[in-house]
Structure formats: structure tokens, C-alpha cells
Design a protein around this motif. Structure first.
Motif, PDB file in Angstrom:
ATOM      1  N   ASN B  25      -8.881  94.733  31.588  1.00 11.82           N
ATOM      2  CA  ASN B  25     -10.203  93.744  31.136  1.00 11.82           C
ATOM      3  C   ASN B  25      -9.824  92.438  30.428  1.00 11.82           C
ATOM      4  O   ASN B  25     -10.591  91.839  29.875  1.00 11.82           O
ATOM      5  CB  ASN B  25     -10.969  94.529  30.431  1.00 11.82           C
ATOM      6  CG  ASN B  25     -11.869  95.486  30.870  1.00 11.82           C
ATOM      7  OD1 ASN B  25     -11.996  95.660  32.468  1.00 11.82           O
ATOM      8  ND2 ASN B  25     -12.611  96.342  30.209  1.00 11.82           N
ATOM      9  N   LEU B  28     -11.774  89.445  31.540  1.00 18.51           N
ATOM     10  CA  LEU B  28     -13.131  89.605  31.204  1.00 18.51           C
ATOM     11  C   LEU B  28     -13.127  89.096  29.692  1.00 18.51           C
ATOM     12  O   LEU B  28     -14.176  88.403  29.069  1.00 18.51           O
ATOM     13  CB  LEU B  28     -13.578  90.737  31.241  1.00 18.51           C
ATOM     14  CG  LEU B  28     -14.997  91.294  30.933  1.00 18.51           C
ATOM     15  CD1 LEU B  28     -16.020  90.374  31.576  1.00 18.51           C
ATOM     16  CD2 LEU B  28     -15.412  92.813  31.095  1.00 18.51           C
ATOM     17  N   MET B  29     -12.328  89.594  28.747  1.00 16.88           N
ATOM     18  CA  MET B  29     -12.320  89.251  27.494  1.00 16.88           C
ATOM     19  C   MET B  29     -12.090  87.815  27.318  1.00 16.88           C
ATOM     20  O   MET B  29     -12.654  87.092  26.458  1.00 16.88           O
ATOM     21  CB  MET B  29     -11.150  90.043  26.812  1.00 16.88           C
ATOM     22  CG  MET B  29     -11.857  91.712  26.579  1.00 16.88           C
ATOM     23  SD  MET B  29     -10.538  92.410  25.597  1.00 16.88           S
ATOM     24  CE  MET B  29     -10.952  91.856  23.798  1.00 16.88           C
ATOM     25  N   ALA B  31     -12.923  85.281  29.120  1.00 18.85           N
ATOM     26  CA  ALA B  31     -14.033  84.679  29.671  1.00 18.85           C
ATOM     27  C   ALA B  31     -14.965  84.585  28.522  1.00 18.85           C
ATOM     28  O   ALA B  31     -15.896  83.732  28.316  1.00 18.85           O
ATOM     29  CB  ALA B  31     -14.503  85.233  30.997  1.00 18.85           C
ATOM     30  N   ARG B  32     -15.237  85.788  28.085  1.00 13.10           N
ATOM     31  CA  ARG B  32     -16.056  86.114  26.924  1.00 13.10           C
ATOM     32  C   ARG B  32     -15.678  85.092  25.487  1.00 13.10           C
ATOM     33  O   ARG B  32     -16.505  84.827  24.947  1.00 13.10           O
ATOM     34  CB  ARG B  32     -16.279  87.643  26.689  1.00 13.10           C
ATOM     35  CG  ARG B  32     -17.071  88.270  27.654  1.00 13.10           C
ATOM     36  CD  ARG B  32     -17.129  89.803  27.388  1.00 13.10           C
ATOM     37  NE  ARG B  32     -18.020  90.462  28.293  1.00 13.10           N
ATOM     38  CZ  ARG B  32     -17.957  91.615  28.452  1.00 13.10           C
ATOM     39  NH1 ARG B  32     -17.079  92.612  27.829  1.00 13.10           N
ATOM     40  NH2 ARG B  32     -18.953  92.229  29.472  1.00 13.10           N
ATOM     41  N   LEU B  33     -14.475  85.439  25.150  1.00 16.10           N
ATOM     42  CA  LEU B  33     -13.867  84.807  24.006  1.00 16.10           C
ATOM     43  C   LEU B  33     -13.396  83.552  24.159  1.00 16.10           C
ATOM     44  O   LEU B  33     -13.251  82.702  22.830  1.00 16.10           O
ATOM     45  CB  LEU B  33     -12.992  86.072  23.449  1.00 16.10           C
ATOM     46  CG  LEU B  33     -13.279  87.334  23.069  1.00 16.10           C
ATOM     47  CD1 LEU B  33     -12.039  88.211  22.598  1.00 16.10           C
ATOM     48  CD2 LEU B  33     -14.259  87.345  21.979  1.00 16.10           C
ATOM     49  N   SER B 312     -11.265 101.235  22.965  1.00 13.26           N
ATOM     50  CA  SER B 312     -12.331 100.299  23.106  1.00 13.26           C
ATOM     51  C   SER B 312     -12.509  99.587  21.606  1.00 13.26           C
ATOM     52  O   SER B 312     -12.703  98.476  21.514  1.00 13.26           O
ATOM     53  CB  SER B 312     -13.718 101.162  23.512  1.00 13.26           C
ATOM     54  OG  SER B 312     -14.810 100.363  23.172  1.00 13.26           O
ATOM     55  N   LEU B 315      -9.744  97.148  21.015  1.00 10.40           N
ATOM     56  CA  LEU B 315     -10.078  95.765  21.634  1.00 10.40           C
ATOM     57  C   LEU B 315     -11.098  94.938  20.910  1.00 10.40           C
ATOM     58  O   LEU B 315     -11.081  93.800  20.731  1.00 10.40           O
ATOM     59  CB  LEU B 315     -10.559  95.983  23.014  1.00 10.40           C
ATOM     60  CG  LEU B 315      -9.595  96.703  24.088  1.00 10.40           C
ATOM     61  CD1 LEU B 315     -10.107  96.682  25.496  1.00 10.40           C
ATOM     62  CD2 LEU B 315      -8.616  96.027  24.040  1.00 10.40           C
ATOM     63  N   GLY B 316     -12.223  95.747  20.206  1.00 10.03           N
ATOM     64  CA  GLY B 316     -13.274  94.846  19.684  1.00 10.03           C
ATOM     65  C   GLY B 316     -12.525  94.280  18.365  1.00 10.03           C
ATOM     66  O   GLY B 316     -12.875  93.283  17.852  1.00 10.03           O
ATOM     67  N   ALA B 319     -10.554  91.357  19.273  1.00  7.73           N
ATOM     68  CA  ALA B 319     -11.401  90.251  19.557  1.00  7.73           C
ATOM     69  C   ALA B 319     -11.747  89.529  18.156  1.00  7.73           C
ATOM     70  O   ALA B 319     -11.703  88.162  18.210  1.00  7.73           O
ATOM     71  CB  ALA B 319     -12.777  90.490  20.168  1.00  7.73           C
ATOM     72  N   THR B 323     -10.557  86.058  17.107  1.00  8.29           N
ATOM     73  CA  THR B 323     -11.664  84.678  16.686  1.00  8.29           C
ATOM     74  C   THR B 323     -11.162  84.061  15.489  1.00  8.29           C
ATOM     75  O   THR B 323     -11.450  82.916  15.411  1.00  8.29           O
ATOM     76  CB  THR B 323     -12.858  85.240  17.012  1.00  8.29           C
ATOM     77  OG1 THR B 323     -13.116  86.034  18.218  1.00  8.29           O
ATOM     78  CG2 THR B 323     -14.008  84.273  16.685  1.00  8.29           C
ATOM     79  N   ASN B 327     -10.192  80.226  14.586  1.00  8.62           N
ATOM     80  CA  ASN B 327     -11.158  79.422  13.860  1.00  8.62           C
ATOM     81  C   ASN B 327     -10.538  79.366  12.545  1.00  8.62           C
ATOM     82  O   ASN B 327     -11.106  78.521  11.634  1.00  8.62           O
ATOM     83  CB  ASN B 327     -12.428  80.054  13.654  1.00  8.62           C
ATOM     84  CG  ASN B 327     -13.422  80.194  14.737  1.00  8.62           C
ATOM     85  OD1 ASN B 327     -13.825  79.008  15.065  1.00  8.62           O
ATOM     86  ND2 ASN B 327     -13.525  81.285  15.558  1.00  8.62           N
ATOM     87  N   THR B 329     -10.126  81.371  10.042  1.00 12.04           N
ATOM     88  CA  THR B 329     -10.819  81.916   8.992  1.00 12.04           C
ATOM     89  C   THR B 329     -10.282  83.359   8.965  1.00 12.04           C
ATOM     90  O   THR B 329     -11.113  84.571   9.409  1.00 12.04           O
ATOM     91  CB  THR B 329     -12.210  82.030   9.463  1.00 12.04           C
ATOM     92  OG1 THR B 329     -12.280  82.598  10.802  1.00 12.04           O
ATOM     93  CG2 THR B 329     -12.824  80.348   9.434  1.00 12.04           C
TER      94      THR B 329
END
Lengths: 437, 437
Positions: B25, B28-29, B31-33, B312, B315-316, B319, B323, B327, B329
Motif C-alpha cells: 500500500n 496509496l499512502m 497519495a494520501r500523505l 496496520s 503503518l499509522g 504516517a 508527517t 513538518n 514538528t
């Protein structure tokens, strides 16, 4: 310590709920987040409108522009509802670069892309956790916690009024109209119940979930919407005998993969196996069942409406907005990412499922033979038929048919012919059976 | 587009699961992130150790230091388990200012404060969603989504092995030892099952949840831990007759408010009402019931273990870490905030509940009278007594007693005296009844 000043538009039931929740737990939130949170101004319809919790008079105004435009106000919460003035308010705040929090499912469903674009253009964000399933953090869960998953199935009990009515119909063996009337008296249903019982509220929420989960803004018109008015006691009891419970569901199912992926999005009452976790979600409670290709089956359960549950979701959004402001990362997790997978929406007619059909037929020999012949002609095989005895010798009796899995288009075609039979006296009731396979 | 390079320590079942999930995935990740994610290096015990998914040989090394120290590696995932070398690895990565993701409940439970301090000192972060309840995003939910709530109750079915055994005992009317043996054959229980069936794994998870929910690191030694070995078929069937189901629970209950607040933290099998949502969580599934003072009752359900559910959660966390890196942060949402409310932990002896007691007694008149007298002397009132008939004329028979709510200390005192009665032939079995009030 930094203080974030919040302006609220809407000081009725939900608004005063948010005000009071933040008042109650602001010290706790400050301890957890390292930032002070203060609702500095609330725009209300009228100072003396009825509200469950008090808002100090000095905090209130009837002019929303003085809240949104106040340079000291850093975050705007829209809790007025509707898609008219609410939209004006949200856009005005976003244009000033202020993050906006809303609980307004109708607004997001109807105007999502326009609002998200305004947020992006002005380098700020839009938070809408409270718009779907009240206190259940389903937006954050789908967007962040389960971000590593492709979402193959989402099934939501997202309308508390429908779930309350269906639960009472089941428990009390009473008909829809009777329970609806009582629910209206008790405040669990609106005087004009259509938004809830005809499925539109659930459609708004399902629309948001489907779009978020699949990364493209779904066309609202492509969502099949059916309500619960046609459900009778007969259906509930037959479903039970067959091992099912009837629940009003918002459904997002993905089939195929990659470019040929199709997503089916619907709202309808369905028969689900009694052992499924969703079957035991009762009364006004909401729950969202999410199947991810990595995580497998998960479920999120809680109160889907009410001032306090909604306030909890708004407080979560306030925390995110405040954290983003303090860190100077307003677009850290954008409100909505259109990542262009643009899976096509599959019309319900193409979907395959098992069906429950209730006919009202004349109690005379040969009816079943005629009905069965029509199913055969449409290549639909019947799993079981129940024709209750008719001790009262009524002119019309129910005939319940469960099919094996078949294409919905074939079934609808057959049903049209069946409805025209002279022995069929009432509009057929069609319910889908969901097996979560 | 920025790429985040990830180093993984541990390439067995869970490690290869994470590797494969991200491979599957990652587009997909991304694309989302808006960020590319790549597992660039994996430290393994041996290249050829058995693993359910392949890891490319070129990616593997047996020297973890070359992964952690590689300047290209920006995020380190610890999936080796244990509290020895795993701790060294996590501390080494944190000291280099690299965010660490772990699924290691024992490590967090045992060394949480030291690891959190190291993360803070080096201006980085520690992510541990996968350490509690596998794929269920309970850490993020408690820390972020429900941040506006005081947590009055948390009840978790957080050990899949216990839940699997209790579910099968109930469904198959079989005894603990038999089901455990079969579970071991099927891979649902370890050859050395103590960590699971004696409650220690659930204690680690409950410890983490309690500390996070209440803002101070709880002393592990103050947690009451009881396992499920003493549960017999007799208990399961009597519980059922009385309207209850027996579940192994991790429990965090807050009582009082402000400075006089006390939190009780325990792990034990309990009788819960059959209608409660937790009673229908079966097999290896986990669920955490969370009551917040604003949101009310909520429940989170899913797979609590296994390579995919754990992946899962990892993976969260990836992310979030990515992120935060993008950023700039790293401490946006700190791993753990000790906000010094320091509610005291209430010993189990002070808690008040209803109790289920099973005695093994001689089948002769007068036993109940003696037992009842002891309860009376300790001011405990009995709600019901069941003495099954003894058709087989066995020397010892079960005597089941349900008390009304009373202090645990009084009950333990009474039970000590009862255990000394000459007619009482086996160690009494004591189970608590939870009413979620």
C-alpha cells in the motif's frame, strides 16, 4: 503559555454543549496539550433562546460577523446547521485564514469540495469529526489511524433515530408508525422525520465516509438512498426466524482493484446476521464497521448524536486545530485529500446480493407457482419461501421469499413483473441481505 | 516529493508483515500523505529465519547498529520484542534524534518513563500504537480524538488468547486445560502460556492505557493481576444462567474528582452482563470500552494481534512520524504527557463490587449455614445461592454464591475464614461482577 481564542457560531443545544464541555475540562485539556483554550465569543440567534447549558451574556452576540472578523479569534466553530448561512460563515472564516470546525454533515456533503478548496487556498484547514457518527472518532480513524489500509468495506449505523425505531420495533413487536409517534413525543425523532427515516441524514454521513475512504469526492446523486418506512413487524419477525436483524446501514463496498476498482455506495435497511457485531448495536447508538485490507475487521461504537457526544468530537477537533496553530502547521493533515484514484461508483443495479422479498398476495392456490416461474425466467434461484398459515382467512397474506445471490438488476426486473400479477395486492417490499463476505 | 527512509529492527512474523503491508500500500499512502515511505534496511536474527512474507536479501543485515546508525535512516521501527536488546536499540535511535516506532508492550510498560524522557531530551518522539490491542487505534483515540474527556472507565479485552479460550470454553462446554492444549496446537496460545493466561500481557497493555488516560505513569506493582486458569465450566455455565458472560478484562476505573480522585487498575476475569457490548466480543478479537465524561460510552473493536493487524497500527505510526518529520514538528503530539494529576492508585481491597464465589464443599447438611454465618459476621449480604443437586453422590459439590456489592477487603476476610472450614475442600474461586455503572 499560549492561549487560543475560539469563536463559536451557534449557541443552541450543541453550541452550549461545546461551551460547557470546554469549561468543564479546559484545565485537563491544557495539561494534556500545553495550550490554553478559550471560547471568547459566541454568536447566537437570540440571547434568550432555550439552551441546556448557560452561556455568559458577556460572551454572546447576535452578529456572527463580529465573531468571525474579530482579529483575536483564531479558530471558528460553526454549529448553526443548514447549508445557507452556515456556508457563508465557514467561507468567511476560511478566507481570513482561520481554521474552521464544523459538525454540519449536510454542509460538508453538499459543499465539501468548495469548502476544502477554500481552506487550501487560504492555507488553513477545515475539521469535521463531529459531522459523522457524533462522538465516534471515525473521521480521524479512517484518515490517520488506518491510513495504511485500502478500505474494502464500510458499514455504518449512522442514524440514531432509525436505529432507535428499529430496535424498539424489534423489542416491542410494534409497527413503525406507532414507534415513530412515540419517538417524536420523547424527542428521539423530529416532527418532520423525513431527513432521518428516509435515509438522507445517513446519506450525508455515508457520502463523507465514502469520499474520505476512497480519495475522490463522490457524486451525491450516485448514492442509492432508501429509508425504513416500509419495514413492518412481519419483516422484523421473519428476519429473526431466519437468523437476521434488520438495521439501517450506510454502505461503502469496494470491488475490483486498481483502475478497475468500483465502489458501491448506498443507504438502506438490510438483513444482517444476528451474530455480527453490528447486529447488537441498539437504541440510539451508532457504530461503524470498517474492513481494511491490512487491519481486517474493526468496529467503532458510541453515541452518534446529542450535545455531549458531539461536543467530545468538537473538542478533539479543537485540540488538533490548536496544535496545528501552535506548531504553525495548518495543513498538516488536510481536511480532504483528493488523490485521484477516482474509482468509479458502481450503480446498485450492478451489485450482487441475496434478497428478502415480502409480497402481499391473495390467499389462493397457484400464487407461489406464478411468482416462482417469474424468478426462474430471470434466472434467480430461491433459497426459501415462507407462506404463513392464514387462520383469520384474510384476503391478503404475506409471502416471504429469500433468494440466493443474484444481480440486483435481474431482481428488479422480476419484481416489476411480479408486482403486475393480479394476485399481488401490495407494493413488494425488497430488502437486501448483507453477509460481510 | 520527499522520501522517508525507514529502518526496521526485527524481520520475523510482525516485521515481515509490516514490510509487506507497506510494499502493498505504499502508493496509496504516498497519495494520501504526500510523502514517499521506504523500508530501506531490516535487521534480522538470521537471513533464513522463517517468515510469512519475503524480505529482499539486499535489504537485510544481521547487525542492527548499521541500521540505526545509518544517516540515511530517518525512522526506526523496533519489532524484535523483549526488554533487553530492544531497549538498547530504542534508546540508541532516540539518542540520534530519530523517531522510533514500537509494538513492544512489555518494553513500554516496564521502561516507559525512561524511553519517553530520552525521546524528549533528543527532541524526537516514540510511537507505540501497536503495543496495545493490535490493529485497534486505541492509543490515538485516547490521546487525540477523546482528548476533551476525563476517562471514568476503561474496560479492555486486550488478550486474544484468553478471549479465544474463554469463547471456546463457553461454546464447546469444555474445560480450560483441554481448550488450552488445542489452542497451543493451533498456534493461538504459546507453548509457555503464562504471559497470556496468567494476565501479564493484559497487564502491560492495561498499564499503558491507564497511564496515558490519567496522565501519570502508574506503578506496575499496584496493578492487581489475575489470570483465567481457575475458571471452570461450572463458572461459565452458572454465569450464563445468571445472565452473565465471563471475560478476561483490563480495567481502569476512576472514582472521586480532582485531588481526591482515585484510579483502580486491575486485570482479572469478570462476570459481565450478557447484553453489554463487550460480552459479544468473541474469539481472538479484542475490544476496548471507553467511557468519557463528555462522550459517554464508546467501544473500539478489532484484531488485537497477528502480523497484519499489528502492521496496520505500525503503518499509522509511520504516517504520523513521517508527517512530523516533513513538518519539522517532532514533538507535535508527545509520546506521553505526565500532567501531574497524579491521582492515587486505589488498591483492589478498597474497591466495592458484587462477587461470584464458587466453593467446593462436602455434600452434607449445614455447610451453607456455616458459610452464611461467616458472610453475616462480615456484613456481606448474599444475593443468591445455588447448590446443584448431586445425583452422582460425589463427595464434593460446588456451592455458588453471589453477593450484593461489598468492599473487597471484607470479602477476602470472609473468604479466608470460609477456606478454613473443614467442609470446604478446594481453594475458593472468586470472580468479580462488573456492572459498568
Amino acid at each position: 503559555m499560549e492561549q487560543i481564542n475560539i469563536g463559536m457560531i451557534g449557541g443552541g443545544t450543541v453550541g452550549s454543549g461545546v461551551f460547557r464541555a470546554l469549561e468543564k475540562n479546559s484545565a485537563l485539556m491544557t495539561a494534556r496539550l500545553g495550550v490554553k483554550l478559550k471560547v471568547a465569543k459566541v454568536a447566537v440567534k437570540a440571547f434568550d433562546e432555550p439552551r441546556p447549558y448557560k452561556i455568559p451574556v458577556a460572551t454572546m452576540t447576535t452578529d456572527w460577523t463580529t465573531v468571525v472578523n474579530d482579529p483575536k479569534i483564531q479558530v471558528v466553530i460553526e454549529l448553526m446547521g443548514g447549508t445557507g448561512l452556515a456556508k457563508t460563515v465557514v467561507l468567511a472564516a476560511l478566507k481570513l485564514g482561520k481554521p474552521v470546525i464544523t459538525a454540519n454533515k449536510a454542509l460538508i456533503s453538499k459543499c465539501g469540495p468548495e469548502l476544502f478548496a477554500a481552506a487550501a487556498k487560504n492555507n488553513t484547514n477545515l475539521y469535521y469529526e463531529a459531522s459523522v457518527a457524533g462522538g465516534i472518532p471515525i473521521i480521524k480513524t479512517i484518515r490517520e489511524a488506518l491510513v495504511g489500509n485500502r478500505f474494502t468495506q464500510i458499514y455504518g449505523i449512522v442514524n440514531g433515530t432509525c436505529n432507535y425505531i428499529l430496535t424498539r420495533m424489534k423489542n416491542e413487536r410494534a409497527e413503525f408508525a406507532e414507534i415513530l409517534g412515540d419517538a417524536q413525543k420523547l424527542g428521539y425523532a423530529e416532527a418532520e422525520p423525513s431527513l432521518d427515516v428516509d435515509g438522507y441524514d445517513a446519506m450525508h454521513k455515508t457520502h463523507i465516509l465514502a469520499s474520505l475512504a476512497h480519495g475522490f469526492w463522490v457524486d451525491e446523486k450516485k448514492i442509492l438512498v432508501e429509508g425504513i418506512r416500509s419495514i413492518s413487524q412481519t419483516d422484523i419477525q421473519f428476519a429473526e426466524k431466519l437468523g437476521y436483524t434488520i438495521k439501517q446501514l450506510g454502505i461503502v463496498k469496494a470491488a475490483g482493484a486498481g483502475k478497475s476498482e468500483k465502489v458501491q455506495i448506498s443507504v438502506y435497511p438490510a438483513l444482517i446476521p444476528q451474530q455480527h457485531v453490528l447486529a447488537n448495536v441498539n437504541d440510539v447508538f451508532n457504530a461503524v464497521f470498517v474492513r481494511g485490507d491490512i487491519v481486517g475487521d474493526t468496529l467503532y461504537y458510541g453515541r452518534g448524536a446529542g450535545k455531549d457526544a458531539t461536543a467530545s468530537a468538537v473538542l478533539g477537533d479543537i485540540a488538533d486545530a490548536a496544535t496545528d496553530l501552535v506548531n504553525g502547521t495548518p495543513r498538516r493533515v488536510p481536511a480532504f485529500v483528493d488523490y485521484g484514484r477516482r474509482a468509479s461508483v458502481m450503480p446498485a443495479s450492478e451489485s450482487v446480493s441475496q434478497f428478502y422479498i415480502r409480497l402481499g398476495v391473495q390467499d389462493k392456490p397457484g400464487v407461489l407457482a406464478r411468482v416462482a416461474a417469474i424468478f426462474r425466467d430471470n434466472k434467480i434461484s430461491i433459497a426459501s419461501v415462507v407462506q404463513p398459515e392464514n387462520p383469520a382467512a384474510q384476503p391478503n397474506v404475506p409471502l416471504i421469499i429469500m433468494t440466493h445471490a443474484c444481480k440486483e438488476a435481474s431482481l428488479q426486473k422480476a419484481l416489476k413483473r411480479i408486482a403486475r400479477l393480479s394476485e399481488v395486492k401490495a407494493k413488494p417490499v425488497l430488502l437486501r441481505v448483507e453477509h460481510f463476505e
